[in-house]
Write a protein that holds these residues in place. Structure first.
Motif, PDB file in Angstrom:
ATOM      1  N   GLY A 110      74.582  46.249  20.076  1.00 36.27           N
ATOM      2  CA  GLY A 110      73.875  44.957  20.025  1.00 36.27           C
ATOM      3  C   GLY A 110      72.504  45.074  19.398  1.00 36.27           C
ATOM      4  N   LEU A 111      72.295  46.138  18.574  1.00 39.46           N
ATOM      5  CA  LEU A 111      70.969  46.367  17.993  1.00 39.46           C
ATOM      6  C   LEU A 111      70.922  46.024  16.508  1.00 39.46           C
ATOM      7  N   TYR A 112      72.023  45.429  15.997  1.00 37.84           N
ATOM      8  CA  TYR A 112      72.090  45.227  14.555  1.00 37.84           C
ATOM      9  C   TYR A 112      72.045  43.736  14.233  1.00 37.84           C
ATOM     10  N   LYS A 113      70.909  43.310  13.684  1.00 36.33           N
ATOM     11  CA  LYS A 113      70.660  41.866  13.485  1.00 36.33           C
ATOM     12  C   LYS A 113      71.671  41.207  12.549  1.00 36.33           C
ATOM     13  N   ASP A 114      72.155  41.949  11.540  1.00 34.01           N
ATOM     14  CA  ASP A 114      73.085  41.352  10.565  1.00 34.01           C
ATOM     15  C   ASP A 114      74.502  41.194  11.106  1.00 34.01           C
TER      16      ASP A 114
ATOM     17  N   LYS B 269      64.693  51.841  24.850  1.00 32.64           N
ATOM     18  CA  LYS B 269      65.515  51.299  25.936  1.00 32.64           C
ATOM     19  C   LYS B 269      65.103  49.880  26.342  1.00 32.64           C
ATOM     20  N   ASN B 270      63.893  49.450  25.965  1.00 33.86           N
ATOM     21  CA  ASN B 270      63.441  48.125  26.395  1.00 33.86           C
ATOM     22  C   ASN B 270      62.508  47.537  25.345  1.00 33.86           C
ATOM     23  N   ILE B 271      61.961  46.360  25.633  1.00 33.16           N
ATOM     24  CA  ILE B 271      61.112  45.635  24.689  1.00 33.16           C
ATOM     25  C   ILE B 271      59.869  46.455  24.307  1.00 33.16           C
ATOM     26  N   PHE B 272      59.361  47.276  25.268  1.00 37.83           N
ATOM     27  CA  PHE B 272      58.167  48.074  24.967  1.00 37.83           C
ATOM     28  C   PHE B 272      58.492  49.166  23.952  1.00 37.83           C
TER      29      PHE B 272
ATOM     30  N   THR C 150      60.836  48.899  21.736  1.00 35.86           N
ATOM     31  CA  THR C 150      61.031  48.227  20.445  1.00 35.86           C
ATOM     32  C   THR C 150      59.687  47.909  19.797  1.00 35.86           C
ATOM     33  N   LEU C 151      58.731  47.463  20.633  1.00 35.79           N
ATOM     34  CA  LEU C 151      57.383  47.167  20.117  1.00 35.79           C
ATOM     35  C   LEU C 151      56.732  48.433  19.568  1.00 35.79           C
ATOM     36  N   LYS C 152      56.908  49.530  20.336  1.00 36.50           N
ATOM     37  CA  LYS C 152      56.328  50.816  19.919  1.00 36.50           C
ATOM     38  C   LYS C 152      56.909  51.228  18.558  1.00 36.50           C
ATOM     39  N   LEU C 153      58.233  51.012  18.418  1.00 34.85           N
ATOM     40  CA  LEU C 153      58.890  51.352  17.148  1.00 34.85           C
ATOM     41  C   LEU C 153      58.273  50.540  16.009  1.00 34.85           C
ATOM     42  N   GLY C 154      58.101  49.213  16.231  1.00 42.65           N
ATOM     43  CA  GLY C 154      57.563  48.325  15.197  1.00 42.65           C
ATOM     44  C   GLY C 154      56.146  48.715  14.812  1.00 42.65           C
ATOM     45  N   VAL C 155      55.310  48.975  15.827  1.00 45.36           N
ATOM     46  CA  VAL C 155      53.907  49.334  15.563  1.00 45.36           C
ATOM     47  C   VAL C 155      53.836  50.701  14.872  1.00 45.36           C
ATOM     48  N   GLY C 156      54.769  51.595  15.281  1.00 48.63           N
ATOM     49  CA  GLY C 156      54.792  52.959  14.735  1.00 48.63           C
ATOM     50  C   GLY C 156      54.922  53.004  13.219  1.00 48.63           C
ATOM     51  N   PHE C 157      55.568  51.991  12.617  1.00 45.14           N
ATOM     52  CA  PHE C 157      55.742  51.982  11.163  1.00 45.14           C
ATOM     53  C   PHE C 157      54.395  52.023  10.426  1.00 45.14           C
ATOM     54  N   GLY C 158      53.343  51.446  11.053  1.00 45.07           N
ATOM     55  CA  GLY C 158      52.024  51.433  10.404  1.00 45.07           C
ATOM     56  C   GLY C 158      51.803  50.161   9.612  1.00 45.07           C
ATOM     57  N   ILE C 159      50.558  50.000   9.131  1.00 50.95           N
ATOM     58  CA  ILE C 159      50.192  48.804   8.358  1.00 50.95           C
ATOM     59  C   ILE C 159      49.706  49.274   6.984  1.00 50.95           C
ATOM     60  N   TYR C 160      50.179  48.605   5.952  1.00 53.76           N
ATOM     61  CA  TYR C 160      49.874  49.052   4.587  1.00 53.76           C
ATOM     62  C   TYR C 160      49.299  47.888   3.794  1.00 53.76           C
ATOM     63  N   HIS C 161      48.239  48.150   3.038  1.00 60.40           N
ATOM     64  CA  HIS C 161      47.604  47.091   2.260  1.00 60.40           C
ATOM     65  C   HIS C 161      47.987  47.251   0.778  1.00 60.40           C
ATOM     66  N   PRO C 162      48.327  46.135   0.078  1.00 65.93           N
ATOM     67  CA  PRO C 162      48.726  46.246  -1.330  1.00 65.93           C
ATOM     68  C   PRO C 162      47.678  46.930  -2.199  1.00 65.93           C
TER      69      PRO C 162
END
Ligand SMILES: NC(=O)c1ccc[n+]([C@@H]2O[C@H](COP(=O)([O-])OP(=O)(O)OC[C@H]3O[C@@H](n4cnc5c(N)ncnc54)[C@H](OP(=O)(O)O)[C@@H]3O)[C@@H](O)[C@H]2O)c1
Length: 334
Positions: free
Chosen positions: A50-54, A242-245, A247-259
């Motif tokens: 159930g982790l695959y949005k497509d 395993k939970n929303i935290f 998932t959030l950690k995964l998202g934040v872990g990607f980092g932020i990139y400026h053009p």
């Protein structure tokens, strides 16, 4: 004809049911294939969990590829004919005895070509070919890092990058897989469970292929040389959240990139999703499929098959893929 329906999210033992399916007629641009075997991909595990949005709403038939004989054909199709053995990229619907797919997503394959290798050429080698030869165009002598290099796409990337003349750094999670990477010609095999890549690699990379996501993606970015390209094509570590935290950690872990940073350092961030390529650039998908078949037939690439399971062992196949036991392509035969 029957198909395996994904009916519930969770363990493979409760997730699948074999049922009769509708056999639809092809439209003018479609091809109907009677399936010998279908391939498994890590995305199938994500869909089952159930982790695959497509993934379409349940019950549904998952599966990205099948090998079989053309039995029905739309009137606009000229490059394959009834009776031809083909590899079909299915974009879901693969776990079935009959698949209906776009003609551009079918390519002819020799009758005696190994079934497991043929399955590998669809999603895994096309993804790798697109990433290595279209999106980044790896050059001779470039240093490339392939994360999770013993997996299906990972193996394909290693073989394609070696063919391109690159110096390949490859990661995997066990001593057995490191031996496999050495045998595949990886110049610098790294066990990422023993040493993090930022401490194991001292050189800068020209190209990084990341299928792990989260903070691993960012580590790849930090290793990138000026003029480098970072390809993100998966987030396998999502299955550890395993939970929303998590998932959030995964998202934040990607980092932020400026053009502006990308421009000043001449670095590229490239996202690859072959479903989007299939939907919006079908001729690019066709090109990739034809090129990998040519490379396989001339022996330049040689897919590794981890196992072909019988249909009643589908659960076992899924569990082997999820538990990271497998190396190379897994397929299921009807
Ligand atoms: N974007 C696209 O179009 C596209 C297309 C195909 C595949 N993909 C993605 O590419 C990745 C590889 O796919 P594949 O079919 O080649 O898979 P695969 O053969 O199962 O290989 C995946 C490998 O990832 C490693 N891994 C790292 N963290 C993991 C975790 N938390 N759970 C499970 N495995 C983990 C494992 O190797 P170790 O044991 O060595 O760590 C495993 O062998 C997946 O993330 C998949 O979703 C994307």
């Amino acid at each position: 004809m029957d198909a395996i329906f994904l009916v519930k999210n969770g363990k493979s033992e409760i997730a699948f049911e074999r049922k009769e399916m509708k056999v639809l007629e092809p439209s003018d641009d479609e091809v109907g294939v009677e399936v010998e075997a279908f391939g498994l991909n890590f995305a199938d595990v994500m869909a089952r969990l159930g982790l695959y949005k497509d993934c379409p709403p349940l019950p549904t038939i998952i599966g990205y590829e099948a090998v079989g004989k053309v039995i029905k054909i739309g009137k606009n199709i000229g490059h394959v004919k009834i009776g031809d053995r083909v590899i079909a990229f299915t974009r879901f619907g693969g776990y079935a005895q009959y698949v209906l797919t776009q003609g551009v997503a079918c390519v002819k394959i020799a009758d005696d070509y190994d079934i497991g290798k043929a399955l590998a050429l669809a999603t895994q080698y096309c993804t790798a070919y697109y990433a290595c030869c279209v999106a980044t165009n790896v050059l001779p002598g470039e240093r490339v890092l392939v994360q999770a290099a013993a997996g299906g796409v990972g193996t394909a990337l290693v073989q394609l990058c070696k063919w391109k003349g690159a110096i390949v750094y490859g990661t995997a999670g066990s001593p057995k897989k490191l031996e496999y990477l050495k045998a595949q010609g990886v110049d610098f095999p790294i066990n990422y469970n023993e040493k993090s890549i930022d401490s194991a690699i001292k050189e800068k990379m020209d190209v990084v292929f990341d299928s792990l996501g989260g903070s691993d993606f960012k580590k790849g970015w930090n290793l990138l040389e000026r003029g480098g390209r970072l390809v993100g094509y998966g987030a396998a570590t999502q299955t550890d959240s395993k939970n929303i935290f998590g998932t959030l950690k995964l998202g934040v872990g990607f980092g932020i990139y400026h053009p502006v940073q990308l421009l000043m350092e001449s670095k590229a961030l490239i996202g690859v999703n072959m479903l989007r390529i299939a939907d919006y650039k079908p001729n690019t998908l066709k090109y990739c499929m034809e090129e990998v078949v040519k490379l396989a037939e001339s022996g330049i690439i040689d897919p590794v098959v981890g196992g072909i399971y019988s249909i009643d062992k589908l659960n076992e196949a899924h569990n082997d893929l999820e538990s990271r036991k497998s190396v190379g392509k897994l397929g299921v035969k009807w």
